[in-house]
Design a protein around this motif. Sequence first.
Motif, PDB file in Angstrom:
ATOM      1  N   GLU A 188      -6.639  10.234   0.563  1.00 39.01           N
ATOM      2  CA  GLU A 188      -5.730   9.093   0.577  1.00 39.01           C
ATOM      3  C   GLU A 188      -4.795   9.167  -0.625  1.00 39.01           C
ATOM      4  O   GLU A 188      -5.183   9.632  -1.698  1.00 39.01           O
ATOM      5  CB  GLU A 188      -6.517   7.784   0.520  1.00 39.01           C
ATOM      6  CG  GLU A 188      -7.273   7.436   1.788  1.00 39.01           C
ATOM      7  CD  GLU A 188      -7.899   6.064   1.706  1.00 39.01           C
ATOM      8  OE1 GLU A 188      -7.697   5.371   0.689  1.00 39.01           O
ATOM      9  OE2 GLU A 188      -8.597   5.681   2.660  1.00 39.01           O
ATOM     10  N   SER A 210      -3.464   4.381  -4.976  1.00 35.14           N
ATOM     11  CA  SER A 210      -3.046   2.995  -4.773  1.00 35.14           C
ATOM     12  C   SER A 210      -2.192   2.528  -5.939  1.00 35.14           C
ATOM     13  O   SER A 210      -2.383   2.949  -7.081  1.00 35.14           O
ATOM     14  CB  SER A 210      -4.265   2.088  -4.634  1.00 35.14           C
ATOM     15  OG  SER A 210      -5.046   2.472  -3.533  1.00 35.14           O
ATOM     16  N   THR A 212      -0.164   0.952  12.541  1.00 43.58           N
ATOM     17  CA  THR A 212      -0.588   1.094  11.138  1.00 43.58           C
ATOM     18  C   THR A 212      -1.329   2.409  10.889  1.00 43.58           C
ATOM     19  O   THR A 212      -1.916   2.598   9.821  1.00 43.58           O
ATOM     20  CB  THR A 212      -1.501  -0.074  10.729  1.00 43.58           C
ATOM     21  OG1 THR A 212      -2.638  -0.103  11.597  1.00 43.58           O
ATOM     22  CG2 THR A 212      -0.763  -1.401  10.822  1.00 43.58           C
ATOM     23  N   GLN A 257      -2.119   7.016   8.562  1.00 42.17           N
ATOM     24  CA  GLN A 257      -1.528   6.794   7.256  1.00 42.17           C
ATOM     25  C   GLN A 257      -1.218   8.134   6.573  1.00 42.17           C
ATOM     26  O   GLN A 257      -1.774   9.177   6.906  1.00 42.17           O
ATOM     27  CB  GLN A 257      -2.487   5.992   6.380  1.00 42.17           C
ATOM     28  CG  GLN A 257      -2.637   4.537   6.805  1.00 42.17           C
ATOM     29  CD  GLN A 257      -1.434   3.700   6.420  1.00 42.17           C
ATOM     30  OE1 GLN A 257      -1.122   3.550   5.235  1.00 42.17           O
ATOM     31  NE2 GLN A 257      -0.755   3.132   7.409  1.00 42.17           N
ATOM     32  N   THR A 306       4.201  -9.313  -1.437  1.00 40.41           N
ATOM     33  CA  THR A 306       3.037  -9.587  -0.599  1.00 40.41           C
ATOM     34  C   THR A 306       1.765  -9.684  -1.415  1.00 40.41           C
ATOM     35  O   THR A 306       0.851 -10.434  -1.060  1.00 40.41           O
ATOM     36  CB  THR A 306       2.855  -8.478   0.457  1.00 40.41           C
ATOM     37  OG1 THR A 306       2.507  -7.254  -0.201  1.00 40.41           O
ATOM     38  CG2 THR A 306       4.120  -8.268   1.261  1.00 40.41           C
ATOM     39  N   ASN A 355      -0.496  -7.692  -1.384  1.00 40.70           N
ATOM     40  CA  ASN A 355      -1.591  -7.169  -0.561  1.00 40.70           C
ATOM     41  C   ASN A 355      -1.127  -5.925   0.183  1.00 40.70           C
ATOM     42  O   ASN A 355      -0.330  -6.023   1.120  1.00 40.70           O
ATOM     43  CB  ASN A 355      -2.050  -8.242   0.439  1.00 40.70           C
ATOM     44  CG  ASN A 355      -3.204  -7.772   1.303  1.00 40.70           C
ATOM     45  OD1 ASN A 355      -3.702  -6.651   1.138  1.00 40.70           O
ATOM     46  ND2 ASN A 355      -3.634  -8.619   2.220  1.00 40.70           N
ATOM     47  N   PRO A 356      -1.624  -4.749  -0.212  1.00 37.61           N
ATOM     48  CA  PRO A 356      -1.189  -3.522   0.472  1.00 37.61           C
ATOM     49  C   PRO A 356      -1.472  -3.530   1.968  1.00 37.61           C
ATOM     50  O   PRO A 356      -0.794  -2.834   2.724  1.00 37.61           O
ATOM     51  CB  PRO A 356      -1.989  -2.428  -0.245  1.00 37.61           C
ATOM     52  CG  PRO A 356      -2.338  -2.996  -1.576  1.00 37.61           C
ATOM     53  CD  PRO A 356      -2.522  -4.472  -1.346  1.00 37.61           C
ATOM     54  N   GLN A 357      -2.466  -4.309   2.409  1.00 37.58           N
ATOM     55  CA  GLN A 357      -2.782  -4.349   3.836  1.00 37.58           C
ATOM     56  C   GLN A 357      -1.610  -4.905   4.649  1.00 37.58           C
ATOM     57  O   GLN A 357      -1.491  -4.626   5.842  1.00 37.58           O
ATOM     58  CB  GLN A 357      -4.029  -5.217   4.074  1.00 37.58           C
ATOM     59  CG  GLN A 357      -5.301  -4.636   3.458  1.00 37.58           C
ATOM     60  CD  GLN A 357      -5.654  -3.281   4.039  1.00 37.58           C
ATOM     61  OE1 GLN A 357      -5.676  -3.103   5.251  1.00 37.58           O
ATOM     62  NE2 GLN A 357      -5.924  -2.316   3.170  1.00 37.58           N
ATOM     63  N   ASN A 358      -0.752  -5.687   4.009  1.00 40.89           N
ATOM     64  CA  ASN A 358       0.406  -6.251   4.703  1.00 40.89           C
ATOM     65  C   ASN A 358       1.575  -5.273   4.768  1.00 40.89           C
ATOM     66  O   ASN A 358       2.629  -5.618   5.301  1.00 40.89           O
ATOM     67  CB  ASN A 358       0.861  -7.534   4.009  1.00 40.89           C
ATOM     68  CG  ASN A 358      -0.166  -8.633   4.092  1.00 40.89           C
ATOM     69  OD1 ASN A 358      -1.024  -8.623   4.975  1.00 40.89           O
ATOM     70  ND2 ASN A 358      -0.107  -9.582   3.166  1.00 40.89           N
ATOM     71  N   SER A 359       1.373  -4.072   4.229  1.00 42.97           N
ATOM     72  CA  SER A 359       2.479  -3.115   4.144  1.00 42.97           C
ATOM     73  C   SER A 359       2.157  -1.799   4.835  1.00 42.97           C
ATOM     74  O   SER A 359       2.825  -0.796   4.595  1.00 42.97           O
ATOM     75  CB  SER A 359       2.799  -2.845   2.666  1.00 42.97           C
ATOM     76  OG  SER A 359       2.982  -4.040   1.953  1.00 42.97           O
ATOM     77  N   LEU A 360       1.139  -1.795   5.706  1.00 40.64           N
ATOM     78  CA  LEU A 360       0.634  -0.526   6.238  1.00 40.64           C
ATOM     79  C   LEU A 360       1.644   0.201   7.119  1.00 40.64           C
ATOM     80  O   LEU A 360       1.604   1.427   7.210  1.00 40.64           O
ATOM     81  CB  LEU A 360      -0.668  -0.763   7.006  1.00 40.64           C
ATOM     82  CG  LEU A 360      -1.880  -1.097   6.138  1.00 40.64           C
ATOM     83  CD1 LEU A 360      -3.100  -1.396   7.008  1.00 40.64           C
ATOM     84  CD2 LEU A 360      -2.196   0.043   5.170  1.00 40.64           C
ATOM     85  N   THR A 414       2.805   4.635   7.025  1.00 40.55           N
ATOM     86  CA  THR A 414       2.400   5.496   8.129  1.00 40.55           C
ATOM     87  C   THR A 414       3.098   6.842   8.016  1.00 40.55           C
ATOM     88  O   THR A 414       4.171   6.964   7.413  1.00 40.55           O
ATOM     89  CB  THR A 414       2.751   4.866   9.488  1.00 40.55           C
ATOM     90  OG1 THR A 414       4.157   4.586   9.515  1.00 40.55           O
ATOM     91  CG2 THR A 414       1.955   3.602   9.742  1.00 40.55           C
TER      92      THR A 414
END
Length: 372
Positions: free
Chosen positions: A33, A36, A72, A75, A344, A346-351, A355
Amino acid sequence: MSHHKLVALAATIVLATAACSSAAEPPAAAVKECPSSPAPPGPARGPGPAATAPRIVVPVDTSTSTLLKPGTAPQIQCGRTAVTTHADVTYATVPLPGGRTKQLAMDIQVPQGPGPKPLVVYVPGGGFMTAAKTGNLPLRTFAAEAGYVVASIQYRVQPDGATYVDSVSDVKAAVRFLRAHAATYEINPASVGVWGDSAGGYLVSVVGVTNGDKHYDVGADLDQSSDVQAVVDKFGAADLSQLMADVDPDTQRAMAPLLASIAKYVDGPTSTASLAEDPAAVARANPITYIKPTDPPFVIFHGNADTTISPSETSKLHNALRASGVDSTRYVVDGAAHGDVAFTGNPQNSLQWTTQEVAGKLVGFLDRHLKG
């Protein structure tokens, strides 16, 4: 041929095939990955859980754009190329109101590999209120591993008493500094792009359409050019008086204080005029005002669920560039909201933005215009 010779031949073929495969692809263990980003400073912006959800009430125009539906996954992944990071490199000392000064720094990622490499200057978002150079680390690393020196910069913002002119000047100063130190950071000074998200998207658009305009070239390294050869605008603004023109009236009223602060970013910290009261100043701050046929190529991205900066902002810029004969491509990302983690939290809101499909479009554009 004997049985033993057949077995030996088969083993040789298997080993040769494995050697070719390992030369073409890195070992699986090297792929991981992407790193972050640090948490943005302060609380996440935007309405809390109990607030009414903002809504886009104006249809998103895709008539001259390409609609992407990435979902999403999958990645992006990193780890294929070693990257050296030079952190906190001071590139300019700039004036602030009251006789103060501020040192501006950048983080520079240099991928391993021979020869000079194209440069991409990354300009972070933050609503013109912050400019955290540590943001968007996953995509910056992905781009660096694709063969680019990526420099993420600080710049002056509205709490510094800055206007957009100051911020654009800072971006151009960063470009000049990096050209002046091209040998140190393995940069090809003839191939320079700028990439920005949100407020950064707005700033890189202004930088791109003011190639050759010496009004913004102040400070050091003035023997170097600040011109760029490619622009990546992700969900940036154009007309700063129309940031939320596509969203519902309740959201527009709730965000009125932000628009008031942006008025000072356009007119200066002592201004008391609203954006609506000074259309001439808004026009001077609008990148569309300066478009000319010789502008560098643009790629523009916007989510069709973005309630922070209206999708019509990038649509107007894209159409104006095309009307003047500039090479511009715009992608509308289905289901994507405002991807700037500074907003945001929150990285989850930017998936959608990390991609392989969307990031591949970004790097593919850079490859065509900075490596071609």
